[in-house]
Design an enzyme around this catalytic site. Structure first.
Site, mmCIF file in Angstrom:
data_model
loop_
_atom_site.group_PDB
_atom_site.id
_atom_site.type_symbol
_atom_site.label_atom_id
_atom_site.label_comp_id
_atom_site.label_asym_id
_atom_site.label_seq_id
_atom_site.Cartn_x
_atom_site.Cartn_y
_atom_site.Cartn_z
ATOM 1 N N HIS A 1 -7.057 -6.561 -0.794
ATOM 2 C CA HIS A 1 -6.019 -5.548 -0.617
ATOM 3 C C HIS A 1 -5.010 -5.871 0.486
ATOM 4 O O HIS A 1 -3.861 -5.470 0.404
ATOM 5 C CB HIS A 1 -6.686 -4.194 -0.318
ATOM 6 C CG HIS A 1 -5.713 -3.085 -0.109
ATOM 7 N ND1 HIS A 1 -4.930 -2.590 -1.134
ATOM 8 C CD2 HIS A 1 -5.366 -2.385 1.008
ATOM 9 C CE1 HIS A 1 -4.156 -1.619 -0.658
ATOM 10 N NE2 HIS A 1 -4.400 -1.485 0.626
ATOM 11 N N ASP A 61 0.858 -1.185 0.000
ATOM 12 C CA ASP A 61 0.000 0.000 0.000
ATOM 13 C C ASP A 61 0.899 1.241 0.000
ATOM 14 O O ASP A 61 1.804 1.360 -0.820
ATOM 15 C CB ASP A 61 -0.963 -0.075 1.202
ATOM 16 C CG ASP A 61 -1.985 1.034 1.252
ATOM 17 O OD1 ASP A 61 -2.984 0.956 0.517
ATOM 18 O OD2 ASP A 61 -1.788 1.990 2.029
#
Length: 331
Positions: free
Chosen positions: A308, A105
């Site tokens: 994610h 991320d």
């Protein structure tokens, strides 16, 4: 039982940074694990254990604004120069010449910048979900606003009144209950418009996360949580104490980072690995298409059935990929 090494501290780049370290000190080059938003070094708990048990030295910091690390007040104290400089200072503190930097991320954006800004300190780079892009053609925030509107979370995060910070801080449990779940349904479609260089997010993605958190009720969410009750408590307790502003300030430097990166050569020559997650809606595998033009020595690996939070959703697979690549490329 959650296993983490003891918390240590380093003075680096004008702040005190909390970090965790495991594995043999003699192992070179060590692996530095850099978390994203809203996460902490604890997000790498599975990899810290697996890599250290495989004989690899691992270092996982709480980065600037997070967890046990200082949270400076000025927004510009969270720009890319500071974030990469913190990692250089951590290496200096540990008397390490070069490291392999692994980032998920936002941590991915930081680690891809390391060989551009501090090439003598980088042995290799691994992006987890986050690809490496060239400099965006215009101010990324203007691009986000133009493409997604004012409700898109990164645009909302620019709010000088810090409304999103207050929403998350007053609903810490709701924030993690909403965000840290497995995705449902099929993988995201290949975007009709590609992700904007240096920005990410396809045209199908318009995540008004602050609004979603404010309206969220976990009782009506069919998705499976990725955290145990014990793990969830670590995140909730940490962010209840620290708030979210430090991490959101990273987003408030998108424009500053873009302005200050003018003229920076974005080509990378160190051994690099891109780990993609099949079902990540914000950073889909398609976002990594074309990376080969900028990254000369690149391998790619797709993690299937993962959203994610890849290193937490598929910990054994991510750890195995890292161990195999690290041994093959660095001995």
């Amino acid at each position: 039982m959650i296993e983490m090494p003891p918390l240590k501290f380093a003075k680096t780049n004008g702040i005190r940074m909390g970090y965790y370290e495991a594995g043999p000190v003699t192992d070179k080059p060590p692996v530095v694990l850099c978390h994203g938003w809203p996460e902490i070094a604890f997000s790498w708990r599975h990899q810290i254990k697996a890599l250290s048990e495989a004989g690899i030295r691992v270092i996982a910091p709480d980065q600037r604004g997070y967890g046990a690390t200082d949270r400076p007040e000025p927004v510009e104290a969270y720009d890319m120069e500071h974030l990469t400089g913190d990692l250089v200072g951590l290496l200096d503190h540990l008397e390490i010449e070069k490291a392999i930097f692994v980032g998920h991320d936002w941590g991915g954006f930081v680690v891809w910048q390391m060989p551009l800004r501090h090439p003598t300190r980088v042995a290799g780079v691994v992006g987890v979900n986050t690809p490496h892009w060239d400099r965006a053609p215009m101010d990324p925030i203007a691009l986000f606003r133009q493409r997604f509107g004012d409700k898109m979370y990164i645009v909302q995060f620019q709010d000088p009144g810090r409304g999103p910070d207050k929403i998350f801080s007053s609903r810490v449990e709701q924030t993690f209950d909403l965000l840290m779940r497995e995705p449902t349904g099929a993988p995201p479609n290949k975007p009709t418009e590609p992700p904007v260089a240096g920005v990410g997010a396809s045209a199908k993605t318009n995540l008004a996360i602050p609004d979603m958190v404010a309206a969220y009720d976990a009782r009506f969410d069919p998705r499976k949580p990725i955290l145990s009750a014990e793990e969830r408590k670590v995140f909730v307790d940490t962010f209840t104490k620290t708030g979210f502003t430090g991490g959101i300030n990273w987003y408030r430097n998108f424009t500053r980072n873009w302005e200050r990166s003018k003229g920076l050569d974005h080509h990378i020559t160190v051994p690099s690995l891109m780990i993609m997650a099949e079902n990540d809606a914000v950073l889909p595998p398609s976002a990594a298409e074309g990376m080969e033009k900028l990254v000369a020595d690149l391998e790619k690996h797709l993690v299937k059935d993962s959203g994610h939070w890849t290193q937490q959703e598929k910990p054994e697979e991510v750890s195995a990929i890292l161990i195999e690549w690290r041994r093959r490329r660095f001995g």
